[in-house]
Design an enzyme around this catalytic site. Structure first.
Site, PDB file in Angstrom:
ATOM      1  N   ARG A   7       0.856  -1.187   0.000  1.00 39.21           N
ATOM      2  CA  ARG A   7       0.000   0.000   0.000  1.00 39.21           C
ATOM      3  C   ARG A   7       0.890   1.234   0.000  1.00 39.21           C
ATOM      4  NH1 ARG A   7      -3.646  -2.569  -1.719  1.00 39.21           N
ATOM      5  NH2 ARG A   7      -5.630  -3.033  -0.723  1.00 39.21           N
ATOM      6  N   HIS A  17      -1.676   1.047  -9.594  1.00 37.24           N
ATOM      7  CA  HIS A  17      -2.399   0.123  -8.696  1.00 37.24           C
ATOM      8  C   HIS A  17      -3.241  -0.872  -9.508  1.00 37.24           C
ATOM      9  CE1 HIS A  17      -4.184  -0.327  -4.397  1.00 37.24           C
ATOM     10  NE2 HIS A  17      -4.223  -1.493  -5.043  1.00 37.24           N
TER      11      HIS A  17
HETATM   12  P1  NDP Z   1      -1.854 -11.836   4.269  1.00 35.79           P
HETATM   13  O1  NDP Z   1      -2.708 -11.325   5.377  1.00 35.79           O
HETATM   14  O2  NDP Z   1      -2.061 -13.227   3.783  1.00 35.79           O
HETATM   15  O3  NDP Z   1      -0.333 -11.693   4.706  1.00 35.79           O
HETATM   16  C1  NDP Z   1       0.161 -10.558   5.367  1.00 35.79           C
HETATM   17  C2  NDP Z   1       1.595 -10.822   5.760  1.00 35.79           C
HETATM   18  O4  NDP Z   1       2.160  -9.626   6.283  1.00 35.79           O
HETATM   19  C3  NDP Z   1       1.741 -11.895   6.862  1.00 35.79           C
HETATM   20  O5  NDP Z   1       2.869 -12.694   6.598  1.00 35.79           O
HETATM   21  C4  NDP Z   1       1.974 -11.056   8.105  1.00 35.79           C
HETATM   22  O6  NDP Z   1       2.721 -11.693   9.132  1.00 35.79           O
HETATM   23  C5  NDP Z   1       2.765  -9.902   7.534  1.00 35.79           C
HETATM   24  N1  NDP Z   1       2.722  -8.720   8.391  1.00 35.79           N
HETATM   25  C6  NDP Z   1       1.652  -7.981   8.772  1.00 35.79           C
HETATM   26  N2  NDP Z   1       2.018  -6.957   9.558  1.00 35.79           N
HETATM   27  C7  NDP Z   1       3.363  -7.050   9.677  1.00 35.79           C
HETATM   28  C8  NDP Z   1       4.332  -6.283  10.378  1.00 35.79           C
HETATM   29  N3  NDP Z   1       3.999  -5.202  11.099  1.00 35.79           N
HETATM   30  N4  NDP Z   1       5.625  -6.665  10.303  1.00 35.79           N
HETATM   31  C9  NDP Z   1       5.968  -7.770   9.588  1.00 35.79           C
HETATM   32  N5  NDP Z   1       5.106  -8.545   8.910  1.00 35.79           N
HETATM   33  C10 NDP Z   1       3.807  -8.177   8.951  1.00 35.79           C
HETATM   34  O7  NDP Z   1      -2.002 -10.800   3.074  1.00 35.79           O
HETATM   35  P2  NDP Z   1      -1.862 -11.040   1.491  1.00 35.79           P
HETATM   36  O8  NDP Z   1      -0.584 -11.726   1.217  1.00 35.79           O
HETATM   37  O9  NDP Z   1      -3.112 -11.612   0.953  1.00 35.79           O
HETATM   38  O10 NDP Z   1      -1.835  -9.520   0.985  1.00 35.79           O
HETATM   39  C11 NDP Z   1      -0.861  -8.619   1.455  1.00 35.79           C
HETATM   40  C12 NDP Z   1      -1.173  -7.205   0.998  1.00 35.79           C
HETATM   41  O11 NDP Z   1      -0.953  -7.070  -0.396  1.00 35.79           O
HETATM   42  C13 NDP Z   1      -2.624  -6.741   1.170  1.00 35.79           C
HETATM   43  O12 NDP Z   1      -2.908  -6.396   2.500  1.00 35.79           O
HETATM   44  C14 NDP Z   1      -2.660  -5.553   0.242  1.00 35.79           C
HETATM   45  O13 NDP Z   1      -2.252  -4.398   0.936  1.00 35.79           O
HETATM   46  C15 NDP Z   1      -1.631  -5.899  -0.823  1.00 35.79           C
HETATM   47  N6  NDP Z   1      -2.290  -6.158  -2.099  1.00 35.79           N
HETATM   48  C16 NDP Z   1      -2.000  -5.330  -3.147  1.00 35.79           C
HETATM   49  C17 NDP Z   1      -2.594  -5.521  -4.362  1.00 35.79           C
HETATM   50  C18 NDP Z   1      -2.248  -4.652  -5.513  1.00 35.79           C
HETATM   51  O14 NDP Z   1      -2.992  -4.651  -6.509  1.00 35.79           O
HETATM   52  N7  NDP Z   1      -1.161  -3.906  -5.452  1.00 35.79           N
HETATM   53  C19 NDP Z   1      -3.566  -6.591  -4.583  1.00 35.79           C
HETATM   54  C20 NDP Z   1      -3.781  -7.428  -3.425  1.00 35.79           C
HETATM   55  C21 NDP Z   1      -3.156  -7.199  -2.228  1.00 35.79           C
HETATM   56  P3  NDP Z   1       2.213 -13.042   9.866  1.00 35.79           P
HETATM   57  O15 NDP Z   1       2.413 -14.128   8.814  1.00 35.79           O
HETATM   58  O16 NDP Z   1       3.093 -13.193  11.012  1.00 35.79           O
HETATM   59  O17 NDP Z   1       0.766 -12.805  10.188  1.00 35.79           O
HETATM   60  C1  OXD Z   2      -6.593  -5.425  -3.255  1.00 36.33           C
HETATM   61  C2  OXD Z   2      -6.070  -4.481  -4.245  1.00 36.33           C
HETATM   62  O1  OXD Z   2      -6.314  -5.275  -2.060  1.00 36.33           O
HETATM   63  O2  OXD Z   2      -6.451  -4.551  -5.431  1.00 36.33           O
HETATM   64  O3  OXD Z   2      -7.313  -6.363  -3.653  1.00 36.33           O
HETATM   65  O4  OXD Z   2      -5.231  -3.645  -3.902  1.00 36.33           O
END
Ligand code: NDP
Ligand code: OXD
Length: 303
Positions: free
Chosen positions: A218, A266
């Site tokens: 993000r 995005h």
């Molecule tokens: P998940 O919830 O499956 O994974 C999140 C990961 O981030 C976990 O491994 C978690 O740790 C880790 N995490 C969270 N907070 C912290 C922190 N403070 N320090 C270290 N590690 C942290 O999410 P997804 O993989 O499904 O998606 C991740 C992000 O990708 C979404 O939230 C979104 O913002 C972004 N995204 C962007 C898109 C785009 O089009 N650009 C599309 C889709 C998603 P733990 O394993 O320990 O819980």
């Molecule tokens: C999502 C994105 O979070 O598109 O799905 O960013």
């Protein structure tokens, strides 16, 4: 009992067919709500203003993966983010593209090409390049697998440091070690209180000199001014961003014209309508059966 969709007519048409086949109640838009008490589930990217209008609402389903933009929901209403293989695969593809672009010096070659300059540069083997992925969730793990299969040396970083097969995962207490070994840093973190503005001057200074940055989490996680300073100092050599701060990035923002920065607006993923509908059906059925709701967001930790 019905799901109300707050989205586009195109998505509504696909969801309507899938819900009809499944025999589940479906309302394509707010104009179609005759009795608000029937609405038990709501699916949207941004919720309508007046959720209190729906006294029997149980779950709000975000049609995307990230939910940081959601306001607090009424007490007792759960938030589910869409778990869809298509979202995860699309972001993985974008990340692989970006890592390869930085690995093979695409920003510099694009700059040369704009001047008609034929200027070969030395190339490195993938196995000599260390890629560090921040966020080892659903998308981070998929990206790690694909980058590992291409030969990159991949490490991961997550809050818990939970093990992932074939990847050295660093927990939150080992950020310094993780960053010191990231020739290309990939951010796939959710936006939370802890990750907002995380990538600032002090953070970027801990990367190896000349590192690359790939940002698909993000926009608010990266201080864009710190990015510029890190590029100017040589701490970073190049960056590829799918998310920026702000969004949309203003037309006169320095990053658009900086040859060291590649930007996409995005678009790493969008949610396939049919996959989104299937996730919503899974939520409704799990809720009805008293099972854990798929994609349940823990709002106290922010993801
Ligand atoms: P998940 O919830 O499956 O994974 C999140 C990961 O981030 C976990 O491994 C978690 O740790 C880790 N995490 C969270 N907070 C912290 C922190 N403070 N320090 C270290 N590690 C942290 O999410 P997804 O993989 O499904 O998606 C991740 C992000 O990708 C979404 O939230 C979104 O913002 C972004 N995204 C962007 C898109 C785009 O089009 N650009 C599309 C889709 C998603 P733990 O394993 O320990 O819980
Ligand atoms: C999502 C994105 O979070 O598109 O799905 O960013």
């Amino acid at each position: 009992m019905a799901l109300l969709l707050h989205s586009t007519p195109e998505r509504g048409a696909v969801w309507g067919r899938i819900f009809a086949d499944a025999g589940e109640g479906f309302i394509a838009d707010e104009a179609g709500v005759t009795d608000p008490a029937l609405v038990t589930h709501l699916a949207c990217w941004t919720p309508p203003a007046d959720l209190a209008r729906y006294p029997n609402l149980r779950t709000v389903i975000c049609v995307g993966a990230g939910t940081d933009h959601f306001p607090p929901l009424p007490p007792g209403v759960a938030l589910s983010r869409t778990l869809a293989p298509g979202i995860e695969a699309m972001v993985r593809d974008w990340v692989v593209m970006a890592v390869l672009a930085l690995h093979r010096d695409l920003p510099a070659y694009l700059e040369d090409a704009a001047r008609g300059a034929w200027q070969p540069r030395p190339a490195r083997l993938a196995r000599s390049r260390r890629v560090g992925i921040m966020g080892m969730g659903r998308i981070g793990r998929l990206a790690a697998e694909s980058l590992g299969a291409l030969g990159f040396s991949v490490a991961g970083y997550s809050r818990s440091g939970a093990p992932v097969e074939g990847v050295a995962v660093f927990g939150a207490d080992r950020l310094d070690d993780f960053l010191a070994g990231a020739d290309i840093l990939v951010c796939l973190l959710p936006l939370t209180d802890r990750t907002r503005r995380m990538m600032n001057d002090a953070f970027l200074a801990r990367l190896p000199a000349g590192a690359g940055l790939v940002q698909a989490g993000r926009g608010a996680q990266l201080d864009m001014d710190a990015l510029r300073r890190a590029l100017d100092s040589g701490r970073l050599s190049a960056a590829m961003l799918d998310v920026t701060d702000p969004e949309p990035l203003p037309a006169d923002h320095w990053a658009w014209t900086d040859p060291r920065v590649l930007i996409t607006p995005h678009v790493a993923a969008h949610t396939d309508a049919a996959e989104g509908a299937r996730h919503a059906l899974a939520v409704i059925r799990a809720d009805r059966d008293g099972q854990p709701v798929p994609g349940l967001v823990d709002r106290s930790r922010g993801y």
